[in-house]
Structures are given as C-alpha cells and as structure tokens.
Design a protein around this motif. Structure first.
Motif, PDB file in Angstrom:
ATOM      1  N   ASN A 328       0.760  -1.118   0.008  1.00 53.18           N
ATOM      2  CA  ASN A 328      -0.042   0.044   0.033  1.00 53.18           C
ATOM      3  C   ASN A 328       0.825   1.276   0.059  1.00 53.18           C
ATOM      4  OD1 ASN A 328      -2.762  -1.101  -0.271  1.00 53.18           O
ATOM      5  ND2 ASN A 328      -2.477  -1.732   2.098  1.00 53.18           N
ATOM      6  N   THR A 410      -3.178   1.063 -11.314  1.00 53.00           N
ATOM      7  CA  THR A 410      -4.330   1.583 -10.417  1.00 53.00           C
ATOM      8  C   THR A 410      -4.051   1.303  -9.104  1.00 53.00           C
ATOM      9  OG1 THR A 410      -5.887  -0.113 -10.824  1.00 53.00           O
ATOM     10  CG2 THR A 410      -5.773   1.666 -12.499  1.00 53.00           C
ATOM     11  N   ARG A 411      -4.987   1.719  -8.053  1.00 52.63           N
ATOM     12  CA  ARG A 411      -4.675   1.312  -6.497  1.00 52.63           C
ATOM     13  C   ARG A 411      -5.126  -0.239  -6.671  1.00 52.63           C
ATOM     14  NH1 ARG A 411      -1.758   2.006  -3.064  1.00 52.63           N
ATOM     15  NH2 ARG A 411      -1.972   4.011  -3.192  1.00 52.63           N
ATOM     16  N   GLU A 412      -6.236  -0.624  -7.445  1.00 51.48           N
ATOM     17  CA  GLU A 412      -6.586  -1.925  -7.411  1.00 51.48           C
ATOM     18  C   GLU A 412      -5.508  -2.961  -8.046  1.00 51.48           C
ATOM     19  OE1 GLU A 412     -10.235   0.518  -7.135  1.00 51.48           O
ATOM     20  OE2 GLU A 412      -8.395   0.576  -8.580  1.00 51.48           O
ATOM     21  N   ASN A 634      -9.249  -2.131  -2.726  1.00 55.78           N
ATOM     22  CA  ASN A 634      -9.007  -0.375  -2.341  1.00 55.78           C
ATOM     23  C   ASN A 634      -9.371  -0.356  -0.898  1.00 55.78           C
ATOM     24  OD1 ASN A 634      -8.898   2.126  -2.725  1.00 55.78           O
ATOM     25  ND2 ASN A 634      -9.256   1.664  -4.860  1.00 55.78           N
TER      26      ASN A 634
END
Length: 708
Positions: A328, A410-412, A634
């Motif tokens: 993260n 992307t964050r995903e 997310n």
C-alpha cells in the motif's frame, strides 16, 4: 493573509502563498549554468564555491537523499547552505550498493562517504598550500574556507580547478565526532520544497515527449493463465492507441492514464487454471499441519530442548498467527521505459536499480551496458519496490510497441498484483525449572518463506543453554517477499508477547528478567550472535525511565517490548487507557540505539513512522484470498490506521559514538508487542493473532479527541 468583504455580508480570509514568501529571498541557483569541476562521482564544486553532492541510493522516504550528502559535506567541511543535492542515476562503475532495503544505506555508506568528502577536502587544501608555498599540514578548513598560519584565506571555489587536477591523496584524516558541525544537526529534507509545492519529483510525475501510458490487464487470480482476450471494445475507445498481449498479460496504450484505464476495463478476457486455486482457509490448514508435522529445517540447536521440557516444573506453549499484507505505497507502481535498438532508457521509482536493470537486460536479450536508469523519488517502498516486475513490464511493452511507454498501476492493480508479506504461524514453547527459563523452542511455518536470515541468532539466542529454531514452508503461487522489517515485523510481536506471558506466569519482573537474560550473553565467544546485550540493556533501562514504567497515572496501563533487528536495538513502552469499554493506545515511548544519528529530524520521522506503521497493521492489517483472488482491492475494503487513531510517539536516541546502524525499520517490530502487552494489562486478554481487531471487536478512538 488578506481579508475581503463579501457582497452578501461576512468576511473572507485568504492566504496568498507567493506574497507570503520572505522578502529578499533569492531564486535557486541554476546548477546547469555553473562551471563545475568533478572531484569524484559524488562531488562537483563550482568556481563560485557552490557544491553539488550526488546522492547515490534510492530515496523512498527514509531520508538518505538528505543524510548521505550530509556525511559527505561534513568531511568536505563545506557550509550546508552552499550545498545542492541531486539524485544520482544508476552507476555501477562509481557507486556500490545502490539499494534501498534492509535499512542498510547509511550503515554501508558511512565510511566510504566520509572518505569521499575528506579526500576532496584534502585535494582543495593541497591546491591552496601549493599556491601559498606552505605545508598542507599548516592549513585548516571551515565551511568552505581554507586558512594558513599567516591568516591568509582562500575559498574552495578559488582553487577548485587546480585541486581537481591533483593526484588523489591516500590515508586522509577523518574528523573526530566532536568536530562534527553538520552531522547531528536538524537538516530539512532536501526535497521539501518540491514536495510541498507539487513540483515534478516522483515517478508518476515523470513525462517525456512522445511518451504514452500503458495500463496492464493481469490474471485476476494467482495461478490463472490467459486463454483468450477480446480487444475490440478497448480499441473502439477514442484515445486508445494500441492493445498488446505479452505472456499472460494485456497492455492498453493511450495518450493519458484515464483512457488507458478505461481501455483496460473494456477488455474481455477468458482465464483458465491447471491446478486448484488457493484460499486463506487452505493456508491456515496448511500452516497448522506444518507446525504439527516433522518436516522442519533446523536453523539453530543449542543443548537439548526436549530434555529441558521433560525435566521442567512448568512448560508454556503458544501459537501466533499473522495474515498476508499488501504494501500500500502512497504512490502506486509505475515506470517509464524507452527501448530502442541503440539503448534502453529507464526512469522511475525502484529500490533495486541495478538488479532491475540486469533483469530487464536478460528478459529483452540485451547487454547490460546498453541500459541507463534514472531514479525518481518514491512515494513509499516498504519492500514492494525491491521487486522490479512493473519496470520489466514497461520495458517489455515499450520493446513491443516501439515507442516510449510509462506503465501505471491503479490502486486496484497495486493491491491485486502485489508482492505480499507472507502469512506465517509461530509456535513457541519454553520450560521453567526452579524459577529459571531452561529451554526455548521456536517453530516457524510460513508461505514461501525464504528469508530466515539471522533470526535464529537474535535474542534469546545465547541467553539459554537449550535453544532451538525450526522452520518449514509451503510453496504458493501467491507472490510474497519483503515487507517493512521482513519477518521480524511479526516475530517481534510473537516472541515479546510470549516472554511477557511467561514472566507473568513465573511471577517475575518483566524488565529485570530481560536484563538478567541479556547478562548471560555478555562475554560470549559465539560469533553467530548479532545483537549487543549491553546496548540492549541500555535501551531497556532508558525506555523504562522515560516512560515512567511501573508508576503510570491512574487509568493508564503499560506494555513493554524490546527487539533487535537491522543492526539496531529498540525498546518501546505503550500506554493504553480504557475508553467506552475498549482499549485505546494513547502514547508510545520508543528508545533507539542506532549509533551516531546523522539527522535528528529525519531520524524522528523514521522512528515515529515505524511505530505508527507497526501499531496500525497489528491492529487492522488483514488480507485474504479466495480461490486465488485478493479479497480487498482498495481502501474501502482494506483497513488502515486513521489519523485520529494515532497515539503520541516520543522518540529518544542513545547518545554514543558507534557507527550508524539501521533506522528505517527497527522501530516497527516491537510496536505491536508493546501494544498487545499493554492491552493485556488493561483487559486481562492475551492476543495471539493479528490483526488484533478480530479479537477485540471494535477498537476505536473517539473522533472528538485527536492525539498529536
């Protein structure tokens, strides 16, 4: 500040950033316009006295881009205000260990960086002495000024050209610690202006003419392979430039990130798998079976633990469990690549530039010498950017597309295609006879565990006659690797919680018992032991003193933990109170012995960040898989610590003249244990599994109270 009356009544108070600047502040020097002379790969000095120092190692927020140049500037004896710092590119000829990992940058660079600065200083002194016709030993330096016995002075810029042409001196003298004027001072982060004003600095900021953005579709579950893909929906979107399949992945190229993301979402792929896909329930059963089985690798065995258990008055055995965790990073993975027949140009945030460049050379069948790699500042690393998979993707796509490409996650993507902290179970067993600990047996069962390292030789190794460490692993298709303070991030909680419970049942003092065990290690001739018992005792005593251990205010419950990792010794005390029937961490006192502290402000940032990271993930960090698929993509599904849940962290450093050791990671491992032991003191409930929230149900801090 400006005030403006509003037409409808009221007052608008505004703040003009530019008008608020201090008057008379000169604009930054245009470094490219200065006439420089190179002294080495680290140092350039202009004839006006300006000094540019190149920071060789990746900057991931640990502060080395400030601290490493500080070490050079100290021995160079130049005024810090005259120093400009630039990030060096990958340069295997002039630099060694251009890596951000293991909290080792300063430790490994300490002596070489000092020698670098001192050698350049001696060259300047020799040049000035030659001009004056005096012995260099009669000359002194201070903040970029050279003086002789007659009181004559020359600035570094006055002699820079002659100095750069001189023969490199050998056996240069280094400063004593008492002579330091830069090391030990509060120096602001050299990137602070760029960070707060939003200037291009990070990998996501990087742009190059002709560059396109690529978003990559990857298998949605670990163990799956791409069977087929329907590209027409993506190709039909305005702005999509190309769709490229490589291996089991598909890249959508576009002029901008949003279009590339939409194009990836429009792909229709079919996936298949040859073997059953893994779930968290499978891992839990497998790890338990490993602990119960006999297929272990013994990492260390002293004495006979089985005999100690058989003869004991008391035996305590406990099992501790931790889940997978993603990294993260604030900045998702990204990398730029421009692959041409002549060269491969790479730019981006990477913790292992050399290893990644070699990996790309191998994948593309190119020579390593054809690669140039520039490092950007990184919006977090925590071990994720040790692995250059995202950089390899960029190079592969650029090679196929025949154009410069920046791959953007992307964050995903970041959470679904990670290199995770492996799920681990520890089983610890200890024996007591006649009031003394006589045996200790640690078993580890882990997913993809390949980083046992020095853990068998950490405390309590050497303190007990009968001591054994066994490890076993399960090979999984889920990709795992280093996560901030690898393995110790959870092992410290397990061992220090176990000792707390063991001392509790023995009726022994929890501080003095640790000190007594460490006393047994003093004078050992076992060179496998990595920690210093004396230095560990000192941080324990200091943490007890600074925290007011044993004499808390009414309603405050304390927990203690001490741990050694990354060559540093740390002790922490957590204060917990009960609010609305739930335990709340209010304060953590952290004492660190990391040797000489280069930059106290940066050091505090690392300690406080490590403590908060340790507390947050121990409380909330949980990441599960179902049929090979991550169950959180997310932050609406994955819980992180929130700002109003952060306790006050007080950091203290043992003052000594020992060479610097690690600091980016050592404060994290003891934090979970100190908190868990304090929660036990407050509630009587022992915690064995992370995240703690599962056992404590709702752990919360009232929103009305924000603790600084």
């Amino acid at each position: 500040m400006k005030t403006t009356s509003l037409a409808g009544g009221g007052l608008l108070i505004g703040f003009n950033l530019f008008e608020s600047c201090k008057p008379g502040v000169e604009p930054p020097v245009d470094l490219a316009s200065l006439d420089y002379n190179d002294f080495n790969a680290f140092i350039k000095i202009a004839d006006n006295g300006a000094v540019t120092i190149f920071s060789p190692n990746p900057e991931i927020g640990q502060g080395v881009k400030t601290a490493m140049p500080m070490i050079i500037a100290e021995e160079l004896d130049v005024a810090w205000k005259d120093v400009y710092v630039l990030q060096a590119p990958l340069d295997t000829k002039n630099f060694t260990r251009q890596v951000a990992g293991g909290s080792q940058s300063i430790r490994h660079g300490w002596e070489p960086l000092r020698q670098t600065g001192a050698t350049a200083r001696q060259l300047l002194v020799n040049a000035a002495a030659a001009r004056w016709g005096v012995d260099p030993r009669e000359c002194t330096t201070k903040e970029g000024i050279i003086s002789n016995a007659k009181g004559e002075t020359l600035g570094y810029g006055d002699v820079v050209q002659e100095a750069a042409a001189l023969e490199i001196p050998e056996d240069v003298a280094l400063k004593s610690v008492k002579e330091f004027s830069i090391i030990g001072q509060e120096i602001p982060n050299v990137d602070l202006d760029e960070i707060v004003t939003g200037k291009p600095l990070f990998g996501l900021d990087y742009k190059k003419e002709g560059m396109v953005i690529a978003c990559v579709l990857r298998p949605p579950a670990f163990g799956q392979k791409l069977v087929s893909v329907e590209e027409s929906g993506a190709r039909a979107l305005p702005g999509v430039l190309d769709v490229i399949r490589f291996g089991d992945k598909v890249a959508v190229l576009a002029q901008d990130t949003w279009t590339a993301m939409k194009g990836k979402a429009a792909l229709k792929a079919e996936w298949g798998n040859d073997e059953p896909l893994e779930s968290t329930e499978d891992h839990d059963r497998i790890l338990t079976d490993l602990l119960d089985g006999r297929e272990f690798t013994t990492m260390r065995k002293d004495g006979n633990v089985e005999k100690a258990f058989a003869e004991a008055d008391m035996v305590l055995e406990r099992t501790y469990e931790s889940p997978f965790l993603p990294h993260n990073c604030m900045e998702p993975m990204n990398f730029y690549a421009d692959v041409t027949p002549e060269r491969i140009h790479l730019v981006g945030p990477i913790q292992t530039p050399e290893g990644t460049a070699h990996q790309i050379a191998e994948v593309l069948g190119r020579d390593f010498s054809e690669i140039s790699l520039e490092m950007t500042r990184q919006g977090g690393g925590f071990g994720r950017r040790l692995y250059g998979d995202f950089a390899v993707e960029a190079a592969e796509v650029s090679n196929l597309a025949k154009r410069p490409v920046k791959v953007v996650f992307t964050r995903e993507d970041d959470m679904a295609d990670g290199i995770y902290r492996p799920a681990i179970k520890y089983r610890i067993k200890a024996s007591v006879r006649d009031g003394q600990i006589t045996g200790y047996h640690l078993k580890e069962a882990a997913i993809n565990s390949n980083m046992y390292g020095l853990i068998p030789n950490f405390f309590p190794a050497g303190a007990l006659e009968n001591y054994q460490v066994d490890v076993a692993k399960f090979d999984s298709k889920i990709t795992t690797g280093a996560w901030r303070a690898p393995y110790t991030n959870f092992l410290a909680f397990a061992e220090q919680s176990f000792f707390d419970e063991l001392f509790e049942q023995m009726g022994a003092d929890k501080i003095q018992s640790r000190i007594d065990l460490l006393e047994k290690v003093k004078g050992t001739t076992d060179d496998r032991i990595q920690y210093s018992p004396g230095r560990m005792q000192e941080v324990i005593r200091m943490a007890a003193e600074k925290s007011g251990w044993g004499t808390p205010k009414e309603g405050v419950y304390q927990g203690f933990a001490a741990y050694y990792c990354h060559n540093s010794h740390v002790a922490e005390v957590a204060d917990v109170v009960m609010e609305n029937g739930e335990p709340v961490v209010k304060r953590v006192v952290c004492v660190v012995d990391c040797g000489i502290v280069i930059n106290p402000s940066g050091a505090r940032n690392q300690v406080e960040g490590g403590v908060i990271d340790g507390i947050g993930h121990a409380l909330y960090g949980n990441f599960a898989f179902r049929d090979g698929r991550p169950q959180a993509l997310n932050f609406n599904d994955y819980r992180l610590i929130r700002m109003n849940e952060i306790p006050r962290v007080e950091s203290y450093f043992v003052q000594n003249e020992e060479s610097p050791t690690g600091l980016g990671e050592p404060a994290l491992p003891p934090a979970g244990a100190a908190m868990a032991n304090a929660i036990f003191a407050a509630t009587g409930k022992r915690l064995y599994n992370q995240p703690f929230v599962n056992a404590l149900k709702d752990v919360k801090i009232p929103e009305k109270e924000i603790i600084g």
